[in-house]
Design a protein around this motif. Sequence first.
Motif, short mmCIF file in Angstrom:
data_model
loop_
_atom_site.label_atom_id
_atom_site.label_comp_id
_atom_site.label_asym_id
_atom_site.label_seq_id
_atom_site.Cartn_x
_atom_site.Cartn_y
_atom_site.Cartn_z
N MET A 257 0.85 -1.17 0.00
CA MET A 257 0.00 0.00 0.00
C MET A 257 0.90 1.24 0.00
O MET A 257 1.88 1.30 0.74
N SER A 258 0.56 2.21 -0.82
CA SER A 258 1.36 3.43 -0.88
C SER A 258 1.09 4.31 0.34
O SER A 258 0.06 4.16 1.02
N PHE A 259 2.00 5.21 0.58
CA PHE A 259 1.84 6.15 1.69
C PHE A 259 0.53 6.92 1.54
O PHE A 259 -0.24 7.07 2.49
N GLN A 260 0.26 7.40 0.32
CA GLN A 260 -0.96 8.18 0.09
C GLN A 260 -2.21 7.34 0.33
O GLN A 260 -3.21 7.84 0.84
N ALA A 261 -2.15 6.06 0.02
CA ALA A 261 -3.30 5.18 0.27
C ALA A 261 -3.56 5.07 1.77
O ALA A 261 -4.72 5.07 2.20
N TYR A 262 -2.49 4.99 2.57
CA TYR A 262 -2.66 4.98 4.02
C TYR A 262 -3.37 6.26 4.48
O TYR A 262 -4.33 6.22 5.24
N ILE A 263 -2.90 7.40 3.99
CA ILE A 263 -3.48 8.69 4.39
C ILE A 263 -4.94 8.78 3.95
O ILE A 263 -5.80 9.22 4.72
N ASP A 264 -5.23 8.34 2.74
CA ASP A 264 -6.61 8.35 2.25
C ASP A 264 -7.51 7.46 3.10
O ASP A 264 -8.63 7.84 3.44
N ASN A 265 -7.03 6.27 3.46
CA ASN A 265 -7.81 5.36 4.29
C ASN A 265 -8.05 5.93 5.69
O ASN A 265 -9.14 5.76 6.26
N ILE A 266 -7.05 6.60 6.22
CA ILE A 266 -7.20 7.23 7.55
C ILE A 266 -8.28 8.31 7.49
O ILE A 266 -9.13 8.40 8.37
N LYS A 267 -8.25 9.13 6.44
CA LYS A 267 -9.27 10.19 6.30
C LYS A 267 -10.66 9.58 6.14
O LYS A 267 -11.61 10.07 6.75
N THR A 268 -10.76 8.51 5.40
CA THR A 268 -12.06 7.84 5.23
C THR A 268 -12.56 7.30 6.56
O THR A 268 -13.74 7.47 6.90
N LYS A 269 -11.68 6.69 7.33
CA LYS A 269 -12.08 6.07 8.60
C LYS A 269 -12.38 7.09 9.69
O LYS A 269 -13.34 6.93 10.44
N THR A 270 -11.56 8.14 9.78
CA THR A 270 -11.67 9.07 10.90
C THR A 270 -12.26 10.43 10.54
O THR A 270 -12.67 11.18 11.43
N GLY A 271 -12.23 10.76 9.24
CA GLY A 271 -12.66 12.09 8.82
C GLY A 271 -11.60 13.15 9.08
O GLY A 271 -11.87 14.34 8.95
N LYS A 272 -10.39 12.72 9.44
CA LYS A 272 -9.33 13.65 9.80
C LYS A 272 -8.15 13.56 8.84
O LYS A 272 -7.82 12.50 8.35
N THR A 273 -7.52 14.70 8.63
CA THR A 273 -6.33 14.79 7.79
C THR A 273 -5.08 14.76 8.67
O THR A 273 -5.18 14.95 9.89
N PRO A 274 -3.90 14.59 8.07
CA PRO A 274 -2.68 14.68 8.86
C PRO A 274 -2.57 16.01 9.61
O PRO A 274 -2.10 16.04 10.75
N ALA A 275 -3.02 17.09 9.01
CA ALA A 275 -2.99 18.39 9.69
C ALA A 275 -3.87 18.39 10.94
O ALA A 275 -3.51 18.98 11.96
#
Length: 72
Positions: free
Chosen positions: A1-19
């Motif tokens: 899984m790419s780094f961006q895919a991890y970030i996208d999945n996190i946003k989908t699950k939590t509604g939150k961005t890295p910021a």
Amino acid sequence: MSFQAYIDNIKTKTGKTPADFKKMAEEKDFIIDGKLNPKIKATEVTNWLKEEFGLGHGHTMAIYATFKEKTE
């Protein structure tokens, strides 16, 4: 899984961005003056993200990497 895919999945699950996570980490003093607090271990950050947001280890490490500004 790419780094961006991890970030996208996190946003989908939590509604939150890295910021968003960075802002919360600043409130916990995990990040001070925009930099990761050297007194904080990766385990403290990953445990917080796992417990509070139900993220898996890989996802928590992706967020931790954004705190260290290592996104490649």
